[in-house]
Write a protein that holds these residues in place. Structure first.
Motif, PDB file in Angstrom:
ATOM      1  N   CYS A   1       1.033  -1.395   0.003  1.00  0.00           N
ATOM      2  CA  CYS A   1       0.008   0.026  -0.100  1.00  0.00           C
ATOM      3  C   CYS A   1       1.099   1.280  -0.038  1.00  0.00           C
ATOM      4  O   CYS A   1       0.779   2.076  -0.687  1.00  0.00           O
ATOM      5  CB  CYS A   1      -0.908  -0.062   1.214  1.00  0.00           C
TER       6      CYS A   1
ATOM      7  N   LYS B   1       0.975   9.069  -0.310  1.00  0.00           N
ATOM      8  CA  LYS B   1      -0.077   8.794   0.220  1.00  0.00           C
ATOM      9  C   LYS B   1      -0.936   9.871   0.691  1.00  0.00           C
ATOM     10  O   LYS B   1      -0.638  10.670   1.537  1.00  0.00           O
ATOM     11  CB  LYS B   1       0.396   8.023   1.289  1.00  0.00           C
TER      12      LYS B   1
ATOM     13  N   HIS C   1      -8.921  -2.181  -0.095  1.00  0.00           N
ATOM     14  CA  HIS C   1      -9.462  -1.038   0.390  1.00  0.00           C
ATOM     15  C   HIS C   1     -10.979  -1.282   0.548  1.00  0.00           C
ATOM     16  O   HIS C   1     -11.613  -0.344   1.160  1.00  0.00           O
ATOM     17  CB  HIS C   1      -9.040   0.084  -0.423  1.00  0.00           C
TER      18      HIS C   1
ATOM     19  N   ASP D   1      -3.301  -5.249  -1.708  1.00  0.00           N
ATOM     20  CA  ASP D   1      -2.348  -4.964  -0.355  1.00  0.00           C
ATOM     21  C   ASP D   1      -1.568  -6.308  -0.039  1.00  0.00           C
ATOM     22  O   ASP D   1      -2.372  -7.036   0.584  1.00  0.00           O
ATOM     23  CB  ASP D   1      -2.653  -4.168   0.614  1.00  0.00           C
TER      24      ASP D   1
ATOM     25  N   VAL E   1       1.170   2.256   6.580  1.00  0.00           N
ATOM     26  CA  VAL E   1      -0.068   2.465   6.190  1.00  0.00           C
ATOM     27  C   VAL E   1      -0.922   1.198   5.778  1.00  0.00           C
ATOM     28  O   VAL E   1      -0.428   0.314   5.171  1.00  0.00           O
ATOM     29  CB  VAL E   1       0.017   3.126   4.978  1.00  0.00           C
ATOM     30  N   ASP E   2      -2.359   0.966   6.476  1.00  0.00           N
ATOM     31  CA  ASP E   2      -3.168  -0.123   6.145  1.00  0.00           C
ATOM     32  C   ASP E   2      -2.627  -1.446   6.397  1.00  0.00           C
ATOM     33  O   ASP E   2      -3.270  -2.443   5.742  1.00  0.00           O
ATOM     34  CB  ASP E   2      -3.654   0.121   4.599  1.00  0.00           C
TER      35      ASP E   2
ATOM     36  N   GLN F   1      -5.225  -4.624   6.672  1.00  0.00           N
ATOM     37  CA  GLN F   1      -5.866  -5.115   5.520  1.00  0.00           C
ATOM     38  C   GLN F   1      -4.772  -5.895   4.640  1.00  0.00           C
ATOM     39  O   GLN F   1      -5.029  -6.598   3.611  1.00  0.00           O
ATOM     40  CB  GLN F   1      -6.692  -4.127   4.670  1.00  0.00           C
TER      41      GLN F   1
HETATM   42 MN    MN Z   1      -4.213   1.927   1.379  1.00  0.00          MN
END
Ligand code: MN
Ligand code: PEP
Length: 374
Positions: free
Chosen positions: A111, A140, A292, A325, A335-336, A339
């Motif tokens: 990501c 980002k 996402h 991702d 980040v993220d 997920q």
């Molecule tokens: Mn993301």
């Protein structure tokens, strides 16, 4: 109305000049010329704007250089799929990779780029699993102004060099400003163009019309545009059309879920049932972003992650691209992380996607068989 000219119709030729002379004399009609310069052929399309209802296809088709005239039946003039005889291509090639409404490309990756080690580990796994595309976020857009905003231009040289080392041909990378495109171009140049970049327009910028115009004006990089998370599908498709109307029609449209708590417990309300709708309305390849959309690693009682389930649903419906991702160490991702799939899950993910693709191809063949007997 669109006039599709014969391949390689030269703008300097007498026929072309006769054609534009005749178009200039049509009352109440203006026109815009789109040229697509390919390695072997240059394709030219002329978009007639104004009172085209008064013109017949037959009348326009006999003009010099004109191979075919198509009446525009949808709002998306360039990218739309028009009703009468619109057999314009629904695919394009970039850096040796084909993208189309009949192919499938997986873009598994980070990501956000957070270290050369993560990038190298990801790309090595992709290479080992036969992949040539990836996603790598350098810029980002974040909700919280104090959150990590991406390493930007600083990380580009090692991202591009590692891509070259591991045979990655296309990197999807979000840009939020004109300067990012310049930085990407400069870094590719400085590193000897070891890879290619697909510029990503994020859901927060789907209707940033000035950014769309800038990215649409250049034809060096193809564009992946995310569906806007709080606007209608028609508004998002018009946003994609902005890119094409400026000249860049190498555009992929990516579904990524809608922002509403009706989608709970997923991060966004998964909208992959729109894959066939977008393919019907436009000639764009259609991507899906399960990461996402779902936003977590929750699993169903069958042991399959929701992320795998929704990715398969999109692919079974004919999706042409999966943006997803991964991270070597999700707890450490900037980040993220929640997920992200693990790199060890890449072979399983790819096999699952291949199963879903097989099912889609069988469904398409079944539909063709039944159509033939109707
Ligand atoms: Mn993301
Ligand atoms: C992303 O793909 O990194 C991203 C931020 O996606 P979206 O714009 O769909 O939120």
């Amino acid at each position: 109305m669109i006039l599709i000219l014969e391949p390689n119709a030269g703008q300097e030729s007498t026929e072309y000049k006769v054609l534009t002379g005749q178009l200039d004399r049509l009352p109440g009609i203006s026109y815009r010329v789109h040229r697509e310069v390919g390695a072997e052929v240059t394709l030219t399309e002329i978009y007639l704007i104004g009172n085209t209802a008064a013109l017949t296809l037959e009348q326009m088709q006999v003009l010099p250089c004109v191979e075919k005239a198509v009446r525009v039946s949808e709002a998306y003039r360039v990218l739309g799929r028009h009703k009468q005889g619109d057999d314009r291509p629904s695919s394009f090639e970039y850096n040796g990779v084909k993208f189309g409404q009949d192919s499938l490309n997986v873009f598994a990756g980070l990501c956000a780029v957070d270290s050369p080690e993560s990038v190298a580990e990801m790309m090595k796994a992709l290479r080992d699993n036969g992949q040539v595309c990836t996603r790598m976020g350098a810029y980002k857009p974040r909700t919280n102004p104090y959150a990590f905003q991406g390493f930007g231009a600083k990380c580009l040289p090692y991202v591009f060099e590692l891509a070259g080392k591991y045979g990655i041909k296309v990197i999807s990378m979000e840009v939020t400003h004109e300067s990012h495109v310049d930085e990407i171009r400069a870094a590719l140049q400085a590193t000897g163009k070891p890879t290619g970049v697909m510029l990503q327009i994020g859901t927060r910028n789907t209707q940033n019309f000035e950014l769309l115009k800038l990215v649409g004006k250049q034809q060096e990089f193809p564009v992946l545009i995310k569906r806007g998370f709080g606007i209608t599908l028609d508004e998002s498709l018009n946003a994609a059309e902005y890119l094409a109307s400026e000249g860049n029609r190498k555009v992929i449209f990516c579904l990524r879920g809608m922002k509403t708590n009706m989608g709970d417990p997923h991060r966004n309300f998964v909208d992959f049932s729109h894959v066939p709708a977008v393919k019907r309305l436009t000639r764009m390849p259609v991507g899906i972003d399960p990461s996402h959309s779902v936003g977590s690693r929750s699993a169903a009682p069958d042991g399959i992650l929701d992320l795998f389930h929704v990715a398969a649903q999109g692919v079974v419906a004919g999706a042409n691209m999966v943006l997803v991702d991964f991270h070597p160490n999700p707890e450490k991702a900037l980040v993220d992380g929640p997920q992200a799939l693990l790199i060890s899950e890449l072979p399983h993910f790819l096999e699952d996607i291949a199963l879903a693709r097989q099912a889609y191809l069988q469904r398409a063949a079944l539909a063709a068989r039944h159509r033939a007997t109707q």
